[in-house]
Design a protein around this motif. Sequence first.
Motif, PDB file in Angstrom:
ATOM      1  N   TRP A  26       0.841  -1.187   0.000  1.00  0.00           N
ATOM      2  CA  TRP A  26       0.000   0.000   0.000  1.00  0.00           C
ATOM      3  C   TRP A  26       0.881   1.243   0.000  1.00  0.00           C
ATOM      4  N   SER A  27       0.528   2.225  -0.805  1.00  0.00           N
ATOM      5  CA  SER A  27       1.263   3.493  -0.782  1.00  0.00           C
ATOM      6  C   SER A  27       0.854   4.272   0.467  1.00  0.00           C
ATOM      7  N   SER A  38     -11.625   5.396   8.116  1.00  0.00           N
ATOM      8  CA  SER A  38     -11.977   4.646   9.330  1.00  0.00           C
ATOM      9  C   SER A  38     -12.354   5.571  10.481  1.00  0.00           C
ATOM     10  N   TYR A  39     -11.918   6.831  10.419  1.00  0.00           N
ATOM     11  CA  TYR A  39     -12.265   7.812  11.449  1.00  0.00           C
ATOM     12  C   TYR A  39     -13.526   8.594  11.097  1.00  0.00           C
ATOM     13  N   SER A  40     -14.140   8.354   9.938  1.00  0.00           N
ATOM     14  CA  SER A  40     -15.276   9.159   9.489  1.00  0.00           C
ATOM     15  C   SER A  40     -16.504   8.997  10.371  1.00  0.00           C
ATOM     16  N   GLY A  41     -16.636   7.857  11.031  1.00  0.00           N
ATOM     17  CA  GLY A  41     -17.790   7.629  11.894  1.00  0.00           C
ATOM     18  C   GLY A  41     -19.007   7.107  11.139  1.00  0.00           C
ATOM     19  N   LEU A  42     -18.905   6.956   9.825  1.00  0.00           N
ATOM     20  CA  LEU A  42     -20.031   6.447   9.047  1.00  0.00           C
ATOM     21  C   LEU A  42     -20.198   4.940   9.210  1.00  0.00           C
ATOM     22  N   GLU A  43     -19.083   4.260   9.452  1.00  0.00           N
ATOM     23  CA  GLU A  43     -19.133   2.822   9.712  1.00  0.00           C
ATOM     24  C   GLU A  43     -17.962   2.464  10.614  1.00  0.00           C
ATOM     25  N   SER A  44     -17.963   1.261  11.134  1.00  0.00           N
ATOM     26  CA  SER A  44     -16.908   0.870  12.071  1.00  0.00           C
ATOM     27  C   SER A  44     -15.578   0.701  11.335  1.00  0.00           C
ATOM     28  N   ALA A  45     -14.501   0.829  12.111  1.00  0.00           N
ATOM     29  CA  ALA A  45     -13.169   0.668  11.541  1.00  0.00           C
ATOM     30  C   ALA A  45     -12.995  -0.753  10.975  1.00  0.00           C
ATOM     31  N   CYS A  46     -13.575  -1.734  11.648  1.00  0.00           N
ATOM     32  CA  CYS A  46     -13.471  -3.117  11.161  1.00  0.00           C
ATOM     33  C   CYS A  46     -14.180  -3.291   9.827  1.00  0.00           C
ATOM     34  N   ALA A  47     -15.312  -2.607   9.634  1.00  0.00           N
ATOM     35  CA  ALA A  47     -16.027  -2.686   8.357  1.00  0.00           C
ATOM     36  C   ALA A  47     -15.208  -2.046   7.247  1.00  0.00           C
ATOM     37  N   VAL A  48     -14.536  -0.933   7.555  1.00  0.00           N
ATOM     38  CA  VAL A  48     -13.673  -0.273   6.564  1.00  0.00           C
ATOM     39  C   VAL A  48     -12.535  -1.213   6.181  1.00  0.00           C
ATOM     40  N   ALA A  49     -11.906  -1.835   7.181  1.00  0.00           N
ATOM     41  CA  ALA A  49     -10.805  -2.759   6.920  1.00  0.00           C
ATOM     42  C   ALA A  49     -11.269  -3.926   6.054  1.00  0.00           C
ATOM     43  N   GLN A  50     -12.421  -4.486   6.380  1.00  0.00           N
ATOM     44  CA  GLN A  50     -12.934  -5.633   5.627  1.00  0.00           C
ATOM     45  C   GLN A  50     -13.228  -5.255   4.181  1.00  0.00           C
ATOM     46  N   ARG A  51     -13.779  -4.061   3.971  1.00  0.00           N
ATOM     47  CA  ARG A  51     -14.113  -3.624   2.612  1.00  0.00           C
ATOM     48  C   ARG A  51     -12.855  -3.461   1.749  1.00  0.00           C
ATOM     49  N   HIS A  52     -11.744  -3.079   2.398  1.00  0.00           N
ATOM     50  CA  HIS A  52     -10.493  -2.871   1.658  1.00  0.00           C
ATOM     51  C   HIS A  52      -9.620  -4.128   1.643  1.00  0.00           C
TER      52      HIS A  52
END
Length: 145
Positions: A26-27, A38-52
């Motif tokens: 990753w760059s 992940s800090y946006s608060g729209l979804e959990s950090a774990c959900a962001v990680a899983q999506r990426h």
Amino acid sequence: MSCADAGTKPVRRIDVFTGAGQRRDWSDEEKAAIVAESYSGLESACAVAQRHGLSHAQLFTWRRKLREMGLAKSDATPTEPAFVPAIVEPSIIEKKPRTKRKRSRSFGKAIPAIELEIDGVSVRIAKGADARTIAAVIDALKGGA
């Protein structure tokens, strides 16, 4: 879950990884964008990680390293508050001839010292407001976003 609980409690989540499982590079810009998301608060950090396609542990490691880099650059201590940029708009005051008028019952009401707008919700904070109350209101607004 301990060994004694094996088979007695339902499984909450199972991750199935398909493919060869190769190492990704990753760059710094991509890492920063994912951490910011992940800090946006729209979804959990774990959900962001899983999506990426990341493990949540990898994302939290990136978050910690970026925080440490930020502290090292600014020589700040972890207990110092962080500030966000403020936009100050000059108010337009119309001069009208002074007329005598009765004092209303609202005399003595505090004029807002700070005005926040978060996702279209406007909050006015009066001078001398309790810091815990302000923090609770801001947390409630974040949670509702």
